[in-house]
Structures are given as C-alpha cells and as structure tokens.
Design an enzyme around this catalytic site. Structure first.
Site, PDB file in Angstrom:
ATOM      1  N   ASP A 187       0.876  -1.054  -0.121  1.00 41.01           N
ATOM      2  CA  ASP A 187      -0.016  -0.060  -0.113  1.00 41.01           C
ATOM      3  C   ASP A 187       0.757   1.357   0.072  1.00 41.01           C
ATOM      4  OD1 ASP A 187      -1.732   2.186   0.609  1.00 41.01           O
ATOM      5  OD2 ASP A 187      -3.013   1.114   1.865  1.00 41.01           O
ATOM      6  N   HIS A 188       0.949   1.867  -1.170  1.00 35.43           N
ATOM      7  CA  HIS A 188       2.014   2.912  -1.207  1.00 35.43           C
ATOM      8  C   HIS A 188       1.796   4.056  -0.396  1.00 35.43           C
ATOM      9  CE1 HIS A 188      -1.247   4.760  -3.851  1.00 35.43           C
ATOM     10  NE2 HIS A 188      -0.266   6.210  -3.771  1.00 35.43           N
ATOM     11  N   HIS A 250      -5.729   3.170   2.078  1.00 30.72           N
ATOM     12  CA  HIS A 250      -4.901   4.105   1.900  1.00 30.72           C
ATOM     13  C   HIS A 250      -5.128   5.016   3.383  1.00 30.72           C
ATOM     14  CE1 HIS A 250      -3.322   3.264  -1.744  1.00 30.72           C
ATOM     15  NE2 HIS A 250      -4.230   4.068  -2.362  1.00 30.72           N
TER      16      HIS A 250
END
Length: 491
Positions: A187-188, A250
């Site tokens: 999950d960036h 996010h």
C-alpha cells in the site's frame, strides 16, 4: 507484470530481522531507475519484465524508461539510463499456462548462470488485476521458485478483494503457494514520507504524546482530494468505487498509525501487532455515519455520468465521507472522519487533528488549536495556536508554527513511496506492508457499508451531487459539524 511508475530516491528502513538481498538478484517488477541511479539496487541485479503483450527489447526499453526525464541532456544521466537499459530484459507470455512460466524460468536461469556465486534471489512484483493474482502466484511458485540457494519474495498490489469474503478467498488461495513471510502486500501510502514520520512525531516527542488522546482531542479528519475525474477510466472505477479505492486501504492505514499504541520496538511484527489491535477496536461503519457524493458537470468539465465508460444511471460514489469510532480507553468518543473525493478543487492529502476548546472565562470564542500533517503535496506539519497580537492591546489571534519541508530541509530530497517500499522488500522488512490479519480486520470495518452501497443489503443509496471543481457536496460542512468540528473564521 510491469507497470511504469514515476520514481526517484529512497531512504533505508529502520530495523529488520530478515535477510537482506545484497547480490545476485533477479527482479520482475516495475523499472526502478531512481534506486539504481543512487546505488541502492543489489550488485548484478537484473530487471525482467513479464506480460502478455508481445514487444521487442527496444520497445520494452522505450516503455520502461519513458518516464525518466533528461531535459538538459546531461551526459552522466544519459549514461545511467543506458546502463539501466542494459540490465533490463523482457519476456512475453500467458498468465495461466505453466509452459509460459517455464520459458520465464529458463530466461532467469540464463541470467543467473553468469553469476560468480551460486546464490540466486528472486523478487516477483505483481502489478496485475486481481482476476489473475492466483494463477500467476501459482505458476511462479511451481515454475519459477528457487528451492535451494536463494530467497523468493512476492510483492502484490491492491486491490486485495472487494469485501471480506473475497479478500479471505484471495488470502487463502495465495497462502497455498506463498508463505506470509514471503508475501509483501503493498500500500504505497505506507511508503510516503509524512506517513512514516507519524511514528517519530508521536513517540519521539513528549509534547505530542501528552495531548494524544480523548482528553485533549475533539475530532480528527483524514482527507484525500483529487482535482480530476475518471477521465475515461470510469469503467474500472465504477466497479470498485471511492471507498475501496482510497478509504479502506490508504486512509485506514494512516488512521491505524495515528491511533495505535507505542510499539515495543521498530521491528515489523511489533508495529503491525499494534496496528491490528487498534483496528480491532473499530466497529463496522454505520449508514448514519456516511455521506456519499457524485460529481456533475461544471466549470467546463464533464460529470461522472458523462464518461462514456461509466454505466448509465450509475450511483457509484465519487466522494465518500465516513466516521469511525475507536472503542478503547485512549480514543473512546473521538470521531475519526475519513473523506475522499474526485473532481474537487485541489490535490491534497492531510490529517487535521482538532483539539478541544480551552476553558471559558478569560477567553471567549477563541479558535481551537489544530495540528495539521500535510502528506502531499508540499509535505508539512503545522500547529495552529493562539498568540497575542503585538502592541499595547491584549488580544489573541490564531497563528501557525509551520514546519514546511521544502523550506526547512532545503538540501534533502523526499523519496517516492514506491522506492521506499521496494527497498524495504529488498531488505526483507515487512513493517510498511499489510499483514493478512490487518487486511481481514480492515474489510470487517467496511464490508457492511460497501454491501449497502452495492445494493446487497437493501436499496442502493443515491449519492448527492456536487459540481466538478468544488470542495465536495455542500452537505459536508453540516456532516463534520455534527461530530464536533468547529471551522475557525480564518479557515
């Protein structure tokens, strides 16, 4: 298996108990020129692209380096780009047929045969639609897995399912072939500089920690804003929606780091244990705690339903605000409002922590303190507080203590999130990746509201309209105010 991304530098992770991949590593993942240019990739590394698309090596190199800009024709940069091309190759093949992965494995073995030592390490990066996750993971394990003399790792991009049941099915299928220790769910947002900074802000500052609970904090908002719509990609978006696309992953990741208890150490499992603990204290989201919106044409821009790829009469939300509650001693009664939307007035991701009113008496109707952590763009931390105006009168005005990174850290370059995370994967550090039980708990929180939106538990709700380029639905102001948020006059 490759997907081009815009990338630049990175920083080392903190503590890891895993083996770092140093030399003789074959990686099938997106091109990582930024890491290569700074010398962070292992010695003798090779990057191998794999996808169904048939193309020659020249075309692959063109696509893989198309995002690297060299406007001044710097000869040193041009030489690095050529070196990068020289270590990158491409194989095309099916995602479902084992024989295609035999061909990929043969290509990898040809590369590894030239290594000086017998150790060979492989990282497989899956930037793929979920429909082919399992056949690719299965074929990689059965046809491209090094059983002796090396390390194998699998990096998987979201989405990890569409609800609790599909996520569990996906997790269970993946576990048949790859262990949890080998799997890195990316999950960036966990690689973004200001998200990683939350741990330091919270636990390395006594002044912060003293006010970090229900006794001082009134409400918290975590906001994601995009200034563009679906732009012809509405077909994909309509299938998943804003909550699956942003909130469930996010923003919930940001919330978990913001609210978890102090971990015993910076080791991956200690950090992820605390994240899971706090997420387990959050009940499923209620319909009454939700506001849904969909943008319409305005300011010369088309509405969501004007996108030819969007189904006619779609009620898919392009804006969502949900309020979460954490039932533990630290956060009982504090609303956490997650907000995300497309086609809004600006690009911004931030955390806004609003503190309670000061005791009435000598001050009346004075502005509340707020701590704002701007994740992007223009990373910053600033504290809104009250100070006396200069002069002979005793009057308080709101002002800010501002730590804007580009002004304070003029010599530093903030790394791209994907670089930080892929370097973590090279080091074997799981601390900024999503663990299986963490994912399970996250879906428990959001699945009931998602089933309502999808029409699986009663009539589908109709989102309210908001103009393209606005702040969002006009109802958002009353929505946040009912949870105690007070907008100051200068906001």
């Amino acid at each position: 298996m490759t997907r081009a991304r815009s990338l630049s530098g990175t920083i080392p992770s903190m503590e890891t108990s895993h083996d770092e991949l140093k030399d003789n590593t074959v990686i099938t993942l997106p091109a990582l020129f930024g890491l290569f240019r700074q010398g962070f990739l292992p010695r003798d590394v090779k990057i191998v692209g794999y996808a169904r698309t048939k193309m020659d090596l020249e075309e692959f190199h063109k696509r893989a380096t198309s995002y690297i800009k060299n406007p001044d024709n710097d000869p040193e940069l041009a030489a690095k780009i050529q070196e990068f091309k020289d270590l990158s190759t491409y194989v095309s093949g099916s995602y479902e047929e084992g024989s295609a992965f035999d061909d990929l494995n043969k290509h990898l073995e040809e590369i590894e045969a030239k290594y000086q030592s017998k150790e060979c390490n492989r990282i497989f990066y899956l930037a793929l639609p979920p429909s082919v996750f399992i056949p690719v993971a299965k074929n990689l394990k059965e046809h491209c897995y090094i059983s002796k003399g090396g390390i194998n790792r699998l990096i998987v991009e979201k989405p990890f399912g569409k609800d609790l049941d599909s996520a569990r099915e996906l997790l269970g299928s993946l576990k048949q072939y790859w262990t949890e220790d080998e799997t890195f769910r990316i999950d960036h947002y966990l690689g973004k500089e200001m998200v990683k900074n939350l741990l330091v802000l919270r636990f390395a500052n006594i002044a912060m920690g003293a006010a970090w609970d229900k006794n001082s904090i009134s409400n918290v908002q975590i906001t994601f804003k995009e200034p563009f719509g679906t732009e012809g990609r509405g077909g994909y978006f309509d299938e998943f929606g804003m909550i699956r696309d942003v909130l469930q992953n996010h923003l919930l990741q940001v919330l978990s780091i913001l609210t978890m208890e102090r971990p015993v150490s910076f080791s991956a499992e200690d950090i992820r244990d605390e994240k899971v603990k706090v997420l387990r204290c959050i009940p499923p989201i209620e319909r009454a705690d939700t506001l849904l919106g969909q943008y319409v044409a305005a300011n010369g821009k088309p509405g969501y339903l004007d996108d030819a790829t969007v189904p006619p009469q779609s009620v898919c939300p392009t804006y969502a605000a949900t309020t979460l509650w954490i039932h533990n001693p630290r956060w009982e009664g504090v609303p956490f409002i997650l907000k995300a939307g497309k086609a809004l007035n600006e690009a911004k991701v931030e955390v806004r922590i609003q503190f309670k009113d000061v005791t009435q008496g000598i001050f009346k109707d004075i502005a509340r303190n707020e701590l704002v952590i701007r994740i992007q763009p223009s990373e910053a931390v600033y504290l809104k507080l009250n100070a006396k105006t200069p002069g002979l009168y005793t009057r308080a005005i709101p002002t800010e203590m501002d730590l804007t990174y580009k002004r304070r850290f003029t010599e530093s370059k903030i790394p791209e999130a994907y670089e930080a995370l892929i370097l973590d994967a090279l080091k074997g550090d799981h601390s900024n990746f999503v663990r299986h039980d963490e994912l399970d708990v996250a879906w428990k929180i959001f699945t009931p509201i998602l089933h309502w939106i999808d029409g699986l538990s009663g009539q589908r709700p109709r989102p309210v309209s908001y103009p393209y380029g606005s702040r969002g639905p006009k109802e958002i102001d009353s929505f946040v105010e009912k949870y105690g948020y007070k907008r100051s006059a200068d906001a």
